[in-house]
Design a protein around this motif. Structure first.
Motif, mmCIF file in Angstrom:
data_model
loop_
_atom_site.group_PDB
_atom_site.id
_atom_site.type_symbol
_atom_site.label_atom_id
_atom_site.label_comp_id
_atom_site.label_asym_id
_atom_site.label_seq_id
_atom_site.Cartn_x
_atom_site.Cartn_y
_atom_site.Cartn_z
ATOM 1 N N GLU A 77 -1.391 -7.455 8.954
ATOM 2 C CA GLU A 77 -0.207 -7.181 8.145
ATOM 3 C C GLU A 77 0.471 -8.459 7.663
ATOM 4 N N ARG A 78 0.289 -9.558 8.375
ATOM 5 C CA ARG A 78 0.875 -10.825 7.919
ATOM 6 C C ARG A 78 0.223 -11.295 6.631
ATOM 7 N N ARG A 79 -1.101 -11.113 6.530
ATOM 8 C CA ARG A 79 -1.780 -11.493 5.281
ATOM 9 C C ARG A 79 -1.343 -10.576 4.142
ATOM 10 N N ALA A 80 -1.156 -9.304 4.446
ATOM 11 C CA ALA A 80 -0.676 -8.379 3.425
ATOM 12 C C ALA A 80 0.723 -8.771 2.961
ATOM 13 N N ALA A 81 1.601 -9.098 3.889
ATOM 14 C CA ALA A 81 2.975 -9.465 3.549
ATOM 15 C C ALA A 81 3.032 -10.754 2.740
ATOM 16 N N ALA A 82 2.063 -11.662 2.976
ATOM 17 C CA ALA A 82 2.054 -12.939 2.253
ATOM 18 C C ALA A 82 1.827 -12.753 0.757
ATOM 19 N N LEU A 83 1.308 -11.590 0.364
ATOM 20 C CA LEU A 83 1.132 -11.306 -1.061
ATOM 21 C C LEU A 83 2.434 -10.848 -1.723
ATOM 22 N N ARG A 84 3.464 -10.660 -0.957
ATOM 23 C CA ARG A 84 4.806 -10.310 -1.413
ATOM 24 C C ARG A 84 4.873 -8.968 -2.144
ATOM 25 N N PRO A 85 4.254 -7.921 -1.602
ATOM 26 C CA PRO A 85 4.401 -6.605 -2.210
ATOM 27 C C PRO A 85 5.734 -5.974 -1.794
ATOM 28 N N ALA A 86 6.083 -4.891 -2.468
ATOM 29 C CA ALA A 86 7.286 -4.161 -2.074
ATOM 30 C C ALA A 86 7.078 -3.457 -0.738
ATOM 31 N N ARG A 87 5.839 -3.016 -0.459
ATOM 32 C CA ARG A 87 5.544 -2.297 0.771
ATOM 33 C C ARG A 87 4.281 -2.864 1.411
ATOM 34 N N VAL A 88 4.297 -2.973 2.724
ATOM 35 C CA VAL A 88 3.141 -3.432 3.498
ATOM 36 C C VAL A 88 2.685 -2.287 4.393
ATOM 37 N N TYR A 89 1.373 -2.004 4.346
ATOM 38 C CA TYR A 89 0.817 -0.933 5.154
ATOM 39 C C TYR A 89 -0.282 -1.471 6.051
ATOM 40 N N ARG A 90 -0.520 -0.739 7.128
ATOM 41 C CA ARG A 90 -1.605 -1.108 8.051
ATOM 42 C C ARG A 90 -2.887 -0.355 7.698
ATOM 43 N N HIS A 91 -2.752 0.823 7.086
ATOM 44 C CA HIS A 91 -3.906 1.674 6.831
ATOM 45 C C HIS A 91 -4.091 1.890 5.327
ATOM 46 N N TYR A 92 -5.350 1.875 4.873
ATOM 47 C CA TYR A 92 -5.653 2.040 3.455
ATOM 48 C C TYR A 92 -5.159 3.388 2.934
ATOM 49 N N GLU A 93 -5.267 4.410 3.756
ATOM 50 C CA GLU A 93 -4.845 5.754 3.350
ATOM 51 C C GLU A 93 -3.374 5.771 2.921
ATOM 52 N N GLN A 94 -2.558 4.894 3.507
ATOM 53 C CA GLN A 94 -1.145 4.862 3.153
ATOM 54 C C GLN A 94 -0.939 4.396 1.710
ATOM 55 N N VAL A 95 -1.777 3.494 1.241
ATOM 56 C CA VAL A 95 -1.714 3.091 -0.167
ATOM 57 C C VAL A 95 -2.149 4.245 -1.062
ATOM 58 N N LEU A 96 -3.211 4.912 -0.657
ATOM 59 C CA LEU A 96 -3.762 5.980 -1.492
ATOM 60 C C LEU A 96 -2.819 7.170 -1.607
ATOM 61 N N THR A 97 -2.012 7.412 -0.593
ATOM 62 C CA THR A 97 -1.091 8.555 -0.627
ATOM 63 C C THR A 97 0.306 8.166 -1.095
ATOM 64 N N ASP A 98 0.516 6.903 -1.398
ATOM 65 C CA ASP A 98 1.818 6.448 -1.900
ATOM 66 C C ASP A 98 1.986 6.934 -3.337
ATOM 67 N N PRO A 99 2.956 7.794 -3.626
ATOM 68 C CA PRO A 99 3.108 8.333 -4.985
ATOM 69 C C PRO A 99 3.546 7.299 -6.006
ATOM 70 N N ASP A 100 4.007 6.139 -5.534
ATOM 71 C CA ASP A 100 4.464 5.099 -6.453
ATOM 72 C C ASP A 100 3.356 4.122 -6.846
ATOM 73 N N VAL A 101 2.149 4.334 -6.343
ATOM 74 C CA VAL A 101 1.005 3.488 -6.704
ATOM 75 C C VAL A 101 0.240 4.142 -7.850
ATOM 76 N N ASP A 102 0.087 3.410 -8.957
ATOM 77 C CA ASP A 102 -0.667 3.909 -10.111
ATOM 78 C C ASP A 102 -2.129 3.481 -10.071
ATOM 79 N N ALA A 103 -2.354 2.229 -9.660
ATOM 80 C CA ALA A 103 -3.699 1.644 -9.711
ATOM 81 C C ALA A 103 -4.004 0.956 -8.393
ATOM 82 N N VAL A 104 -5.244 1.078 -7.967
ATOM 83 C CA VAL A 104 -5.683 0.484 -6.705
ATOM 84 C C VAL A 104 -6.704 -0.609 -6.992
ATOM 85 N N TYR A 105 -6.539 -1.729 -6.316
ATOM 86 C CA TYR A 105 -7.519 -2.808 -6.360
ATOM 87 C C TYR A 105 -8.247 -2.840 -5.031
ATOM 88 N N VAL A 106 -9.566 -2.649 -5.064
ATOM 89 C CA VAL A 106 -10.388 -2.625 -3.859
ATOM 90 C C VAL A 106 -11.015 -3.998 -3.673
#
Length: 338
Positions: A38-67
């Motif tokens: 999560e520290r590496r995720a936070a270093a990218l300075r997003p509005a939200r940091v998640y531990r699990h990929y599924e949380q990004v996929l179910t976030d209604p405020d995400v339009d596009a995913v970068y894999v």
């Protein structure tokens, strides 16, 4: 419309290139990042940091995913993102086989979502010019292509040394060389393929793969893909009417000025100069335009499929089966080294 991005993974490419590109592109924002660290995720300075990929996929405020996960995870996570209604930009190679690319293409079509392979160098103005010159027949009928990419050697333990995770030179840098060659040949497939490869002593993936591709009318392509620590890239297209050459770095220009050379037979060389640019930002902006329904140029899924089919053919031509996908490598670590 602002395109709100969610990243699956927070590896080096996300930090060095795609994250900064999203922040720099007008009309884009990095909304969420999921990573085991999560520290590496936070270093990218997003509005939200998640531990699990599924949380990004179910976030209604995400339009596009970068894999940006290891190559073996692409097909699974791209499919999951599409089924959650997200547009997807996926690191190269899009799939480890043509069958994987076909499956993802089918899912993207059914979901009516944009799916693009992040072959970022294809957005560089030099690459766009070269592909235009080739399509216009500036070198005449293509007789021979040389495409080589010697890149950095990954450290021990890195997934690029592990075939089971989709590692190896052919998948990591061979896709650049093969795409460059196929773009000169209207994305046709070879009629014959021969190949040799060598693998690391401490890993089971290929450190070097060499292939000779033969096309109709006798056209040949020599491909070298290597993660041997050398910094050497070249694309040369020899035709009946001239030669088109991309000197080093043929496939990864961006931070420094770049040059393309066109030498018509019997005439002086034409030099095309390009200033330093950020092709990652150009890629992100074009992807965003497609998400908004605007006309734009993208790397097509048909082109990604053509590259995947050729990589399949190269692996099939290797003599000794490996554990990843029925491909093979030489049992001698030094075999095939330049």
């Amino acid at each position: 419309m602002t395109v709100r991005w969610g990243f699956l993974g927070a590896g080096s490419i996300a930090h060095s290139s795609v994250g900064p590109a999203v922040r720099a592109a007008v009309g884009h924002t990095l909304h969420a990042v999921a990573a085991r660290d999560e520290r590496r995720a936070a270093a990218l300075r997003p509005a939200r940091v998640y531990r699990h990929y599924e949380q990004v996929l179910t976030d209604p405020d995400v339009d596009a995913v970068y894999v940006c996960l290891h190559n073996r995870a692409h097909v699974t996570q791209v499919g999951a993102a599409l089924r959650h209604g997200k547009h997807v930009l996926c690191e190269k190679p899009l799939g480890l086989t043509a069958a994987e690319v076909a499956a993802m293409t089918t899912e993207a079509t059914a979901a009516r979502r944009v799916l693009v392979e992040a072959a970022w160098n294809r957005w560089h103005p030099r690459t766009r010019t070269v592909e235009t010159l080739l399509a216009a027949g500036e070198v005449g009928r293509v007789e021979r292509v040389v495409a080589r990419f010697h890149g950095a050697s990954p450290p021990p333990g890195n997934y690029r040394r592990r075939a089971a995770l989709g590692g190896g030179a052919l998948w990591d840098v061979g896709c650049y060389a093969v795409a460059g060659a196929l773009s000169a040949l209207d994305w046709r497939q070879p009629t014959e393929v021969t190949a040799t490869a060598a693998r690391w002593e401490d890993g089971d993936a290929d450190v070097t793969t060499r292939a000779r591709l033969t096309f109709d009318a006798g056209t040949t392509v020599d491909v070298v893909a290597a993660l041997d620590g050398r910094d050497d890239q070249l694309l040369e297209v020899h035709g009946e009417a001239g030669v088109l050459r991309l000197p080093h770095p043929a496939f990864t220009a961006g931070a420094a000025p770049a040059t393309a050379l066109l030498t018509p037979r019997g005439a002086a060389t034409r030099v095309f100069d390009y200033p330093a640019t950020d092709p990652y930002r150009l890629m992100v902006e074009a992807f965003g335009a497609a998400v908004r329904g605007e006309g734009t140029w993208l790397v097509s899924l048909a082109e990604s499929a053509a590259v995947a089919r050729t990589l399949d053919a190269i692996r099939a031509a290797l003599a000794v089966p490996d554990r990843a996908a029925g491909a093979g490598v030489s049992p001698r670590p030094g075999a095939g080294r330049p």
